[in-house]
Design a protein around this motif. Structure first.
Motif, PDB file in Angstrom:
ATOM      1  N   LEU A  84       0.814  -1.217   0.000  1.00 28.39           N
ATOM      2  CA  LEU A  84       0.000   0.000   0.000  1.00 28.39           C
ATOM      3  C   LEU A  84       0.844   1.263   0.000  1.00 28.39           C
ATOM      4  O   LEU A  84       0.514   2.235  -0.682  1.00 28.39           O
ATOM      5  CB  LEU A  84      -0.944   0.006   1.209  1.00 28.39           C
ATOM      6  CG  LEU A  84      -1.986  -1.102   1.277  1.00 28.39           C
ATOM      7  CD1 LEU A  84      -2.819  -0.979   2.541  1.00 28.39           C
ATOM      8  CD2 LEU A  84      -2.876  -1.077   0.047  1.00 28.39           C
ATOM      9  N   GLU A  85       1.932   1.247   0.759  1.00 24.71           N
ATOM     10  CA  GLU A  85       2.777   2.437   0.849  1.00 24.71           C
ATOM     11  C   GLU A  85       3.500   2.736  -0.461  1.00 24.71           C
ATOM     12  O   GLU A  85       3.841   3.879  -0.744  1.00 24.71           O
ATOM     13  CB  GLU A  85       3.774   2.296   2.004  1.00 24.71           C
ATOM     14  CG  GLU A  85       4.795   1.183   1.852  1.00 24.71           C
ATOM     15  CD  GLU A  85       4.270  -0.238   2.070  1.00 24.71           C
ATOM     16  OE1 GLU A  85       4.982  -1.177   1.679  1.00 24.71           O
ATOM     17  OE2 GLU A  85       3.156  -0.424   2.609  1.00 24.71           O
ATOM     18  N   GLU A  86       3.732   1.726  -1.268  1.00 28.07           N
ATOM     19  CA  GLU A  86       4.429   1.918  -2.547  1.00 28.07           C
ATOM     20  C   GLU A  86       3.509   2.461  -3.634  1.00 28.07           C
ATOM     21  O   GLU A  86       3.955   3.172  -4.529  1.00 28.07           O
ATOM     22  CB  GLU A  86       4.992   0.592  -3.060  1.00 28.07           C
ATOM     23  CG  GLU A  86       6.105  -0.009  -2.262  1.00 28.07           C
ATOM     24  CD  GLU A  86       6.568  -1.307  -2.886  1.00 28.07           C
ATOM     25  OE1 GLU A  86       7.613  -1.276  -3.567  1.00 28.07           O
ATOM     26  OE2 GLU A  86       5.870  -2.329  -2.707  1.00 28.07           O
ATOM     27  N   VAL A  87       2.246   2.090  -3.578  1.00 26.69           N
ATOM     28  CA  VAL A  87       1.326   2.379  -4.674  1.00 26.69           C
ATOM     29  C   VAL A  87       1.247   3.870  -4.967  1.00 26.69           C
ATOM     30  O   VAL A  87       1.466   4.305  -6.099  1.00 26.69           O
ATOM     31  CB  VAL A  87      -0.080   1.805  -4.395  1.00 26.69           C
ATOM     32  CG1 VAL A  87      -1.084   2.269  -5.441  1.00 26.69           C
ATOM     33  CG2 VAL A  87      -0.032   0.286  -4.359  1.00 26.69           C
ATOM     34  N   GLU A  88       0.931   4.672  -3.956  1.00 30.01           N
ATOM     35  CA  GLU A  88       0.772   6.103  -4.196  1.00 30.01           C
ATOM     36  C   GLU A  88       2.079   6.756  -4.619  1.00 30.01           C
ATOM     37  O   GLU A  88       2.096   7.620  -5.496  1.00 30.01           O
ATOM     38  CB  GLU A  88       0.186   6.804  -2.973  1.00 30.01           C
ATOM     39  CG  GLU A  88      -0.225   8.230  -3.283  1.00 30.01           C
ATOM     40  CD  GLU A  88      -1.134   8.847  -2.235  1.00 30.01           C
ATOM     41  OE1 GLU A  88      -1.538  10.002  -2.454  1.00 30.01           O
ATOM     42  OE2 GLU A  88      -1.453   8.188  -1.226  1.00 30.01           O
ATOM     43  N   GLY A  89       3.188   6.318  -4.027  1.00 31.24           N
ATOM     44  CA  GLY A  89       4.476   6.889  -4.396  1.00 31.24           C
ATOM     45  C   GLY A  89       4.842   6.639  -5.849  1.00 31.24           C
ATOM     46  O   GLY A  89       5.412   7.507  -6.509  1.00 31.24           O
ATOM     47  N   LEU A  90       4.505   5.464  -6.362  1.00 32.42           N
ATOM     48  CA  LEU A  90       4.877   5.116  -7.737  1.00 32.42           C
ATOM     49  C   LEU A  90       3.857   5.548  -8.791  1.00 32.42           C
ATOM     50  O   LEU A  90       4.217   5.790  -9.937  1.00 32.42           O
ATOM     51  CB  LEU A  90       5.123   3.610  -7.838  1.00 32.42           C
ATOM     52  CG  LEU A  90       6.374   3.132  -7.094  1.00 32.42           C
ATOM     53  CD1 LEU A  90       6.402   1.613  -7.008  1.00 32.42           C
ATOM     54  CD2 LEU A  90       7.625   3.646  -7.785  1.00 32.42           C
ATOM     55  N   THR A  91       2.584   5.634  -8.403  1.00 33.89           N
ATOM     56  CA  THR A  91       1.556   6.019  -9.384  1.00 33.89           C
ATOM     57  C   THR A  91       1.102   7.463  -9.243  1.00 33.89           C
ATOM     58  O   THR A  91       0.617   8.058 -10.196  1.00 33.89           O
ATOM     59  CB  THR A  91       0.304   5.123  -9.264  1.00 33.89           C
ATOM     60  OG1 THR A  91      -0.333   5.370  -8.004  1.00 33.89           O
ATOM     61  CG2 THR A  91       0.639   3.657  -9.431  1.00 33.89           C
ATOM     62  N   GLY A  92       1.217   7.996  -8.020  1.00 33.02           N
ATOM     63  CA  GLY A  92       0.682   9.323  -7.748  1.00 33.02           C
ATOM     64  C   GLY A  92      -0.778   9.281  -7.351  1.00 33.02           C
ATOM     65  O   GLY A  92      -1.379  10.309  -7.061  1.00 33.02           O
ATOM     66  N   HIS A  93      -1.364   8.085  -7.305  1.00 29.32           N
ATOM     67  CA  HIS A  93      -2.782   7.932  -6.983  1.00 29.32           C
ATOM     68  C   HIS A  93      -2.950   7.147  -5.686  1.00 29.32           C
ATOM     69  O   HIS A  93      -2.220   6.182  -5.444  1.00 29.32           O
ATOM     70  CB  HIS A  93      -3.515   7.182  -8.099  1.00 29.32           C
ATOM     71  CG  HIS A  93      -3.366   7.801  -9.452  1.00 29.32           C
ATOM     72  ND1 HIS A  93      -3.515   9.143  -9.696  1.00 29.32           N
ATOM     73  CD2 HIS A  93      -3.070   7.245 -10.654  1.00 29.32           C
ATOM     74  CE1 HIS A  93      -3.327   9.388 -10.983  1.00 29.32           C
ATOM     75  NE2 HIS A  93      -3.047   8.243 -11.585  1.00 29.32           N
ATOM     76  N   PRO A  94      -3.957   7.507  -4.882  1.00 26.72           N
ATOM     77  CA  PRO A  94      -4.205   6.748  -3.656  1.00 26.72           C
ATOM     78  C   PRO A  94      -4.844   5.395  -3.964  1.00 26.72           C
ATOM     79  O   PRO A  94      -5.540   5.247  -4.971  1.00 26.72           O
ATOM     80  CB  PRO A  94      -5.179   7.637  -2.888  1.00 26.72           C
ATOM     81  CG  PRO A  94      -5.948   8.350  -3.963  1.00 26.72           C
ATOM     82  CD  PRO A  94      -4.936   8.589  -5.066  1.00 26.72           C
TER      83      PRO A  94
END
Length: 162
Positions: A84-94
């Motif tokens: 979960l912590e990687e998703v927003e950092g890599l996509t820019g989306h929550p």
């Protein structure tokens, strides 16, 4: 920032596509289907995967499941869901708003052929309350996605389990 990056993406690449803001959660397939008044299968969910050292997005119909064997054959290694912590950092989306539009960094996008069963599908649009409606072909075109067969749908899932 996420919803704004998606708005900017569509403003530039597809100004005819309207962003639908339900004002209610569309963060899960079930919630999105209820809010949009469609069957869950028509929700185009975006899976954030790590494949070896690379990250990729797979867009599939809402009731599909990633098939590890098919995915490994197509992608070259067994995929793992991003934390979960990687998703927003890599996509820019929550999480709950992840989509293949307006990404914060370029990522390869794959569209599973399961989407082709529908005239239109509803991917998220960068937030937990927004979506867009597109044909599967337009979704793939706008994201420069490659069509792949790496998911199973409910009938196939039942057949595998029996």
């Amino acid at each position: 920032m996420s919803a704004e990056s998606v708005r900017a993406f569509f403003s530039t690449h597809a100004p005819d596509v309207a962003i639908i803001d339900q004002g209610a959660s569309t963060a899960t397939v079930v919630e999105a289907a209820q809010a949009l008044g469609v069957v869950p299968a028509r929700i185009a969910k975006t899976l954030s995967l790590r494949v070896g050292d690379e990250v990729a997005l797979v867009v599939a119909r809402g009731d599909a499941r990633l098939h590890n064997g098919k995915a490994k054959a197509v992608l070259g290694a067994k995929p793992r869901m991003l934390g979960l912590e990687e998703v927003e950092g890599l996509t820019g989306h929550p999480v709950g708003g992840v989509c293949p539009f307006g990404l914060s960094s370029p990522l390869p996008v794959y569209c599973d052929i399961s989407l082709q069963a529908f005239d239109t599908v509803f991917p998220a649009a960068g937030s937990r309350t927004t979506s867009v409606e597109l044909t599967p072909a337009r979704l793939a075109e706008l994201t420069e996605a490659r069509w792949v067969d790496i998911c199973t749908i409910p009938d196939e899932i039942l057949a595998e389990e029996n």
